[in-house]
Design a protein around this motif. Structure first.
Motif, PDB file in Angstrom:
ATOM      1  N   ALA A  64       0.835  -1.211   0.000  1.00 31.42           N
ATOM      2  CA  ALA A  64       0.000   0.000   0.000  1.00 31.42           C
ATOM      3  C   ALA A  64       0.865   1.254   0.000  1.00 31.42           C
ATOM      4  O   ALA A  64       0.575   2.230  -0.710  1.00 31.42           O
ATOM      5  N   HIS A  65       1.946   1.243   0.766  1.00 28.03           N
ATOM      6  CA  HIS A  65       2.833   2.403   0.805  1.00 28.03           C
ATOM      7  C   HIS A  65       3.552   2.589  -0.527  1.00 28.03           C
ATOM      8  O   HIS A  65       3.764   3.730  -0.958  1.00 28.03           O
ATOM      9  N   THR A  66       3.900   1.500  -1.187  1.00 31.72           N
ATOM     10  CA  THR A  66       4.532   1.618  -2.501  1.00 31.72           C
ATOM     11  C   THR A  66       3.585   2.256  -3.506  1.00 31.72           C
ATOM     12  O   THR A  66       3.966   3.174  -4.243  1.00 31.72           O
ATOM     13  N   ILE A  67       2.332   1.794  -3.540  1.00 33.13           N
ATOM     14  CA  ILE A  67       1.352   2.358  -4.473  1.00 33.13           C
ATOM     15  C   ILE A  67       1.059   3.815  -4.132  1.00 33.13           C
ATOM     16  O   ILE A  67       0.979   4.678  -5.020  1.00 33.13           O
ATOM     17  N   GLY A  68       0.889   4.115  -2.852  1.00 32.21           N
ATOM     18  CA  GLY A  68       0.496   5.466  -2.440  1.00 32.21           C
ATOM     19  C   GLY A  68       1.580   6.502  -2.590  1.00 32.21           C
ATOM     20  O   GLY A  68       1.295   7.664  -2.920  1.00 32.21           O
ATOM     21  N   SER A  69       2.832   6.110  -2.368  1.00 28.37           N
ATOM     22  CA  SER A  69       3.893   7.121  -2.366  1.00 28.37           C
ATOM     23  C   SER A  69       5.130   6.710  -3.159  1.00 28.37           C
ATOM     24  O   SER A  69       6.111   7.465  -3.163  1.00 28.37           O
ATOM     25  N   GLY A  70       5.104   5.573  -3.841  1.00 26.77           N
ATOM     26  CA  GLY A  70       6.279   5.124  -4.558  1.00 26.77           C
ATOM     27  C   GLY A  70       6.153   5.123  -6.076  1.00 26.77           C
ATOM     28  O   GLY A  70       7.097   4.752  -6.768  1.00 26.77           O
ATOM     29  N   ILE A  71       4.997   5.530  -6.595  1.00 22.60           N
ATOM     30  CA  ILE A  71       4.794   5.558  -8.052  1.00 22.60           C
ATOM     31  C   ILE A  71       4.852   6.988  -8.582  1.00 22.60           C
ATOM     32  O   ILE A  71       5.493   7.269  -9.602  1.00 22.60           O
ATOM     33  N   VAL A  72       4.166   7.892  -7.909  1.00 21.74           N
ATOM     34  CA  VAL A  72       4.203   9.312  -8.277  1.00 21.74           C
ATOM     35  C   VAL A  72       4.606  10.107  -7.042  1.00 21.74           C
ATOM     36  O   VAL A  72       4.472   9.638  -5.908  1.00 21.74           O
ATOM     37  N   GLN A  73       5.098  11.309  -7.261  1.00 18.21           N
ATOM     38  CA  GLN A  73       5.533  12.146  -6.146  1.00 18.21           C
ATOM     39  C   GLN A  73       4.302  12.760  -5.467  1.00 18.21           C
ATOM     40  O   GLN A  73       3.625  13.609  -6.064  1.00 18.21           O
ATOM     41  N   PRO A  74       3.995  12.342  -4.223  1.00 11.14           N
ATOM     42  CA  PRO A  74       2.776  12.842  -3.560  1.00 11.14           C
ATOM     43  C   PRO A  74       2.720  14.359  -3.465  1.00 11.14           C
ATOM     44  O   PRO A  74       1.666  14.964  -3.668  1.00 11.14           O
ATOM     45  N   GLU A  75       3.860  14.993  -3.169  1.00  7.29           N
ATOM     46  CA  GLU A  75       3.858  16.453  -3.023  1.00  7.29           C
ATOM     47  C   GLU A  75       3.530  17.149  -4.341  1.00  7.29           C
ATOM     48  O   GLU A  75       2.877  18.187  -4.361  1.00  7.29           O
ATOM     49  N   MET A  76       3.962  16.560  -5.455  1.00  7.40           N
ATOM     50  CA  MET A  76       3.723  17.179  -6.761  1.00  7.40           C
ATOM     51  C   MET A  76       2.263  17.071  -7.178  1.00  7.40           C
ATOM     52  O   MET A  76       1.728  17.971  -7.829  1.00  7.40           O
ATOM     53  N   VAL A  77       1.612  15.959  -6.803  1.00  7.48           N
ATOM     54  CA  VAL A  77       0.230  15.749  -7.246  1.00  7.48           C
ATOM     55  C   VAL A  77      -0.793  16.141  -6.184  1.00  7.48           C
ATOM     56  O   VAL A  77      -1.994  16.040  -6.423  1.00  7.48           O
ATOM     57  N   ALA A  78      -0.331  16.590  -5.007  1.00  4.12           N
ATOM     58  CA  ALA A  78      -1.263  17.003  -3.952  1.00  4.12           C
ATOM     59  C   ALA A  78      -2.149  18.135  -4.468  1.00  4.12           C
ATOM     60  O   ALA A  78      -1.674  19.100  -5.069  1.00  4.12           O
ATOM     61  N   GLY A  79      -3.432  18.012  -4.269  1.00  3.06           N
ATOM     62  CA  GLY A  79      -4.371  19.018  -4.743  1.00  3.06           C
ATOM     63  C   GLY A  79      -4.952  18.718  -6.110  1.00  3.06           C
ATOM     64  O   GLY A  79      -5.865  19.411  -6.554  1.00  3.06           O
ATOM     65  N   SER A  80      -4.454  17.681  -6.785  1.00  2.00           N
ATOM     66  CA  SER A  80      -5.004  17.307  -8.086  1.00  2.00           C
ATOM     67  C   SER A  80      -6.255  16.466  -7.886  1.00  2.00           C
ATOM     68  O   SER A  80      -6.188  15.287  -7.563  1.00  2.00           O
ATOM     69  N   GLN A  81      -7.402  17.072  -8.082  1.00  2.00           N
ATOM     70  CA  GLN A  81      -8.658  16.400  -7.779  1.00  2.00           C
ATOM     71  C   GLN A  81      -8.963  15.244  -8.726  1.00  2.00           C
ATOM     72  O   GLN A  81      -9.614  14.278  -8.348  1.00  2.00           O
ATOM     73  N   GLY A  82      -8.483  15.332  -9.963  1.00  2.00           N
ATOM     74  CA  GLY A  82      -8.874  14.328 -10.950  1.00  2.00           C
ATOM     75  C   GLY A  82      -7.858  13.244 -11.200  1.00  2.00           C
ATOM     76  O   GLY A  82      -8.154  12.289 -11.915  1.00  2.00           O
ATOM     77  N   LEU A  83      -6.664  13.347 -10.594  1.00  2.00           N
ATOM     78  CA  LEU A  83      -5.605  12.406 -10.929  1.00  2.00           C
ATOM     79  C   LEU A  83      -5.962  10.970 -10.566  1.00  2.00           C
ATOM     80  O   LEU A  83      -5.864  10.070 -11.396  1.00  2.00           O
ATOM     81  N   VAL A  84      -6.353  10.751  -9.325  1.00  2.00           N
ATOM     82  CA  VAL A  84      -6.660   9.386  -8.891  1.00  2.00           C
ATOM     83  C   VAL A  84      -7.876   8.845  -9.633  1.00  2.00           C
ATOM     84  O   VAL A  84      -7.924   7.677 -10.016  1.00  2.00           O
ATOM     85  N   LEU A  85      -8.866   9.713  -9.867  1.00  2.00           N
ATOM     86  CA  LEU A  85     -10.054   9.292 -10.605  1.00  2.00           C
ATOM     87  C   LEU A  85      -9.687   8.844 -12.012  1.00  2.00           C
ATOM     88  O   LEU A  85     -10.130   7.780 -12.487  1.00  2.00           O
ATOM     89  N   ALA A  86      -8.847   9.621 -12.701  1.00  2.00           N
ATOM     90  CA  ALA A  86      -8.425   9.252 -14.055  1.00  2.00           C
ATOM     91  C   ALA A  86      -7.624   7.955 -14.051  1.00  2.00           C
ATOM     92  O   ALA A  86      -7.794   7.104 -14.931  1.00  2.00           O
ATOM     93  N   ALA A  87      -6.754   7.782 -13.059  1.00  2.00           N
ATOM     94  CA  ALA A  87      -5.966   6.554 -12.957  1.00  2.00           C
ATOM     95  C   ALA A  87      -6.870   5.344 -12.797  1.00  2.00           C
ATOM     96  O   ALA A  87      -6.668   4.300 -13.431  1.00  2.00           O
ATOM     97  N   LEU A  88      -7.885   5.475 -11.973  1.00  2.00           N
ATOM     98  CA  LEU A  88      -8.808   4.366 -11.735  1.00  2.00           C
ATOM     99  C   LEU A  88      -9.628   4.047 -12.975  1.00  2.00           C
ATOM    100  O   LEU A  88      -9.860   2.877 -13.292  1.00  2.00           O
ATOM    101  N   LEU A  89     -10.080   5.078 -13.681  1.00  2.00           N
ATOM    102  CA  LEU A  89     -10.885   4.846 -14.881  1.00  2.00           C
ATOM    103  C   LEU A  89     -10.075   4.086 -15.934  1.00  2.00           C
ATOM    104  O   LEU A  89     -10.596   3.166 -16.580  1.00  2.00           O
ATOM    105  N   GLY A  90      -8.819   4.458 -16.104  1.00  2.00           N
ATOM    106  CA  GLY A  90      -7.973   3.749 -17.059  1.00  2.00           C
ATOM    107  C   GLY A  90      -7.743   2.300 -16.661  1.00  2.00           C
ATOM    108  O   GLY A  90      -7.800   1.393 -17.492  1.00  2.00           O
ATOM    109  N   ALA A  91      -7.494   2.074 -15.368  1.00  2.00           N
ATOM    110  CA  ALA A  91      -7.258   0.712 -14.881  1.00  2.00           C
ATOM    111  C   ALA A  91      -8.520  -0.145 -14.999  1.00  2.00           C
ATOM    112  O   ALA A  91      -8.451  -1.319 -15.394  1.00  2.00           O
ATOM    113  N   ILE A  92      -9.668   0.428 -14.643  1.00  2.00           N
ATOM    114  CA  ILE A  92     -10.920  -0.330 -14.723  1.00  2.00           C
ATOM    115  C   ILE A  92     -11.243  -0.679 -16.172  1.00  2.00           C
ATOM    116  O   ILE A  92     -11.689  -1.789 -16.477  1.00  2.00           O
TER     117      ILE A  92
END
Length: 336
Positions: A64-92
């Motif tokens: 879980a820690h690898t997925i949450g903080s080891g794939i993209v830089q959390p500080e850089m994407v903090a505040g991006s409302q659509g990033l996780v949603l877009a990632a999930l839509l592509g994966a689904i």
């Protein structure tokens, strides 16, 4: 602009849908061999796998820690409302496409590809953590199928040597019992590695929405992800069960025991290291390794080659779809 808590609820809901589809898509990883060898009925097998997926989800957090903080830089994407949603839509999308086609591709790498694609669309090519991706995604991507093949091959050779003086009837009777244990081991290891991936993505979403101060997995996230994966596994993925259980190599109980035990050992080792490997890659290659130990012609290499193509395509395909999803969300004002 939607109210942040509402959009966050949508993201968490879709993440749990992904977790459910992951369980349904990957149910074959734990039950294909035990069903194809007629050790357990399909209903009994999926109920057992669902319960043990639930248990496995609570046994660690490293992935879980690898997925949450080891794939993209959390500080850089903090505040991006659509990033996780877009990632999930592509994966689904990739999960459902390969599920429909009956191809056991990797839900894990679909999620990772989705994260990478959405992060690049939002923050440019500097957003992904390439060193971590290389060490904990690409290297395991290459090594886990090889480890699965070799461990399946070697374990099957060892078992064949141990039972060489036994009758086929006695061997089948013994390994029908032992395969229940190996299938349970496989189901638990699947929950340990795969359920944590959605835990990581929800934790990242909470962080990007500034709902938690650091990348720590809340208990309710663990519980929700464990339940979603358990229910998904219980729903079954019968087209993939057919591919895993019959099309690669015709399995007997001793073969199922060897494949499941070898795969679960590889998955548990990777989980302890925080590597989000593909349980699909691993069980597929252990089945191939077990088949190759009998004779190379026993493996249907055409089917195996089709699986490899799907594996290679998963990360870039999911990344592309997720990038397109992010750009669409940005154009419609749902992402920043």
């Amino acid at each position: 602009m939607p109210d942040l808590p509402i959009l966050l609820i949508v993201v968490v809901g879709i993440a749990l849908v992904f977790d459910f589809t992951n369980g349904a898509h990957d149910s074959a990883n734990a039950i294909a061999t035990i069903v194809s060898t007629k050790v357990l009925s399909p209903l009994t097998a999926v109920l057992m796998a669902g319960a043990l997926n639930l248990l496995g989800a609570f046994l660690g957090e490293s992935v879980a820690h690898t997925i949450g903080s080891g794939i993209v830089q959390p500080e850089m994407v903090a505040g991006s409302q659509g990033l996780v949603l877009a990632a999930l839509l592509g994966a689904i999308f990739w999960n459902l496409l390969t599920w429909y086609l009956g191809i056991p591709s990797s839900s894990s790498h679909a999620l990772i590809g989705g994260l990478i694609g959405a992060a690049v669309a939002y923050g440019g090519w500097d957003a992904p953590l390439y060193g971590s991706i290389g060490a904990k995604v690409i290297v395991p991507l290459l090594l886990s199928p090889l480890a699965g093949f070799l461990s399946g091959y070697l374990l099957m050779v060892l078992l064949s040597w141990l039972v060489v003086r036994s009758t086929p009837g006695r061997v089948n009777f013994l390994f029908k019992k032992l395969q229940i244990v190996s299938s349970a081991f496989m189901a638990t290891s699947h929950g340990l590695n795969d359920a944590q991936k959605t835990m990581g993505i929800i934790t990242l979403a909470l962080f990007t929405f500034h709902e938690i101060p650091e990348m720590a997995v809340p208990f309710w996230v663990k519980l929700a992800c464990a339940l979603a994966m358990g229910l998904g596994t219980a729903s079954g993925g019968w087209k993939i069960v057919k591919t895993m259980g019959h099309k690669i190599f015709k399995l007997e109980p001793i073969h199922g025991f060897a494949a499941e035990t070898a795969a679960a050992a590889v998955i548990c080792t990777a989980s302890a290291m925080g590597a989000p490997i593909s349980t699909t890659h691993t069980i597929s290659t252990t089945v191939i390794g077990v088949g190759a130990s009998k004779r190379l012609s026993a493996v249907r290499w055409g089917v195996a080659g089709r699986l490899v193509v799907a594996w290679v395509l998963t990360i870039p395909a999911a990344a592309l779809v997720s990038a397109l999803c992010y750009w669409f969300l940005a154009v419609t004002g749902l992402a920043v």
